[in-house]
Design a protein around this motif. Structure first.
Motif: not given
Length: 573
Positions: A134-138
């Motif tokens: 769950p790496k931060p993504i936009i």
């Protein structure tokens, strides 16, 4: 990239509405024409096609271009084209089934529903996160957001979701899995999709709903009575993607609240939110940041028809939601994801981004200070006036834009007001000085009038004296004639007297000589008098003309003086 936003400068009035809504500081350039009129144009190299200047402009100074005309032109000559339609077709075309039938009649080969591509997009996001953590993504279904990051926020590219948008997921599905070999046209709610399609090469035409509606109306094309459906199999929750937070809702349906998903939408907040996102440490960022350019989502996107009822739109979206989450449909959606796992390759739906970095214009503090001077802002209060009428939130923003050369001091209403007040004061000062000068002239012309009156009186005395003198000359001439007659009579009597009258004859001759001399003198004097009368007449005429001109000038100056007093009185109120 193609220019999407089009300038129509003839109708631009320089009202700054486009600047006010634009999230990009340098995307609008203002200048003054030789006649002083202010114009504002869009700089397409920096524009992200958020589209808000299109709705903000009340003067038809901005429009956009898409591929609608080319799409129908190619259809007319037998072009092989298939179509996919965004879920927002349901709110922009209530009878969209008739539109699909019309397109088939006009030669469209296949028609797909992007709702299926949205389901693929949701599946790909979940599988990507499961695979990579769950790496931060936009999220990136919104091309205006992608444009912003690729052009102005390159540091966020690492966070930009690698999963293609629902539209491109649909196009890839059509080409790679359905083997659609025709050109592909998108029925789209978004003007900015043109850039996404050009950058990726999967879609050949961006046909926006608004331009499509205009084309049908202008060409008087009627809808057929029959309705048609899509060629793909049934979708799940993907039809909710046009709503704000649609991706969030779809992902949470499958994974629950295990992932933190934040959302933001609307041009007034989303780009500021992205700027803040760039400053945050990784620990504070959500797993997914679901962002949209348009406040009400894609159903009322930049390529949609105007005057859509938001409550009606949301009502239709809720009906789709309720249908999708029915118990019997939930099982189908689970089966759909199993089908995706069995038939689709995640790598096919991954996008690699190429920055199209726009270099910002750099200015120094000295440049900004000079801009404040040009704006006639010197004190802290003046620099913090921040009325917003120039299109900027603060006077500092306006000064920066002036320093960068993308705005001009004349766009600042407060400066214009100051300039008008200063010019008013200068004009009043000039009028005051003029009034004083005119009063002096009035006084002097009044003195000249008095002098001319005195001259006229003296000339009247001279004229009377000359008249008396002429009478005296006439009397002398009469006396001379009588003396001459007396001398003649005396000569006659002297002749009669003979030698006794000789002495008397001498006297008579002397008297005759005196009479002749008097007559000669009178004649000469008369000539001189006539010349004097002629000269006096010329002098009188000249003085009369001078008097008329002086009097006319006096009256004119008096009128000007009175009008100046009235003007000063009105300005002083």
């Amino acid at each position: 990239m193609r220019d999407v936003i089009v300038n129509h400068l003839d109708s631009c009035v320089g009202c700054n509405r486009c600047i006010r809504v634009c999230p990009i500081e340098e995307a609008n350039v203002a200048w003054a024409e030789p006649d002083g009129k202010i114009k504002v144009r869009v700089d397409n190299t920096k524009c992200i096609v958020c589209g808000f200047c299109l709705t903000a402009c009340h003067h038809d100074s901005r429009s956009y271009q898409d591929d609608t005309e080319r799409f129908f032109s190619d259809l007319r000559i037998g072009g092989q084209i298939s179509v996919f339609a965004a879920p927002a077709i349901r709110t922009n075309f209530p009878d969209y089934g008739q539109l699909l039938s019309l397109l088939r009649q006009m030669g469209v080969r296949k028609i797909y529903d992007v709702s299926l591509g949205a389901d693929i997009c949701t599946w790909a996001h979940i599988r990507y996160i499961q695979k990579n953590g769950p790496k931060p993504i936009i999220s990136q279904p919104c091309p205006a957001i992608v444009n912003y990051i690729l052009k102005h926020r390159n540091e966020l590219i690492k966070h930009l979701s690698p999963v293609h948008s629902p539209m491109l997921c649909t196009a890839i599905f059509m080409r790679k899995y359905e083997k659609v070999g025709t050109k592909i046209a998108a029925l789209s709610p978004c003007a900015a999709k043109t850039h996404e399609f050009d950058a990726t090469g999967y879609v050949d035409y961006n046909v926006t709903f608004k331009k499509l509606q205009e084309y049908l109306k202008q060409n008087r094309i009627s809808m057929p009575m029959n309705s048609s459906g899509f060629d793909n199999y049934e979708a799940g929750l993907g039809s909710l993607y046009p709503m704000p937070g649609g991706l969030k809702e779809c992902v949470e349906h499958y994974v629950g609240k295990k992932l933190r998903i934040d959302k933001s939408e609307g041009v007034s907040v989303v780009y500021k939110a992205l700027d803040e996102y760039a400053k945050q440490p990784m620990s504070k960022l959500p797993a997914v940041f679901d962002v949209l350019n348009c406040l009400e989502g894609c159903n009322v996107g930049t390529g949609c028809g105007e005057h859509l009822d938001v409550f009606e739109v949301n009502s239709k979206m809720d009906a789709l939601r309720q249908a999708a989450i029915k118990e019997d449909n939930v099982a189908y959606m689970d089966e759909l994801f199993k089908k995706f796992d069995e038939t689709l390759q995640l790598e096919d739906f991954i996008r690699h981004y190429t920055p199209s970095t726009v270099r910002p214009i750099h200015v120094s503090q000295e440049d900004i200070n000079a801009a404040f001077v040009a704006l006639s802002k010197f004190t802290a209060d003046e620099k913090d006036f921040s009325c917003g009428a120039c299109g900027c939130d603060t006077c500092l923003e306006m000064a920066v834009k002036v320093a960068k050369g993308v705005s001009i001091p004349a766009s600042c209403p407060e400066k214009v007001q100051k300039d008008v007040a200063r010019e008013h004061a200068e004009a009043k000062g000039i009028l005051d000085n003029f009034l004083k000068s005119s009063e002096i002239v009035v006084n002097e012309t009044g003195g000249i009038n008095k002098m001319i009156k005195d001259i006229n009186e003296k000339m009247d005395e001279v004229t009377d004296a000359i008249a008396s003198y002429n009478q005296m000359i006439t009397d002398i001439e009469r006396i001379s004639e009588k003396v001459n007659i007396i001398s003649l009579n005396a000569s006659v009597e002297a002749a009669k007297a003979g030698q006794y009258g000789r002495a008397f004859d001498v006297v008579a001759k002397e008297i005759r000589s005196l009479a002749q001399s008097s007559a000669n003198s009178a004649a000469k004097t008369k000539v001189a008098s006539e010349k004097a009368n002629s000269a006096m007449d010329m002098v009188n005429k000249s003085i009369s003309k001078i008097n008329e001109k002086v009097q006319s000038s006096h009256e004119t100056i008096m009128d000007i003086s009175d009008n100046t007093k009235k003007l000063l009185h009105e300005q002083g109120r």
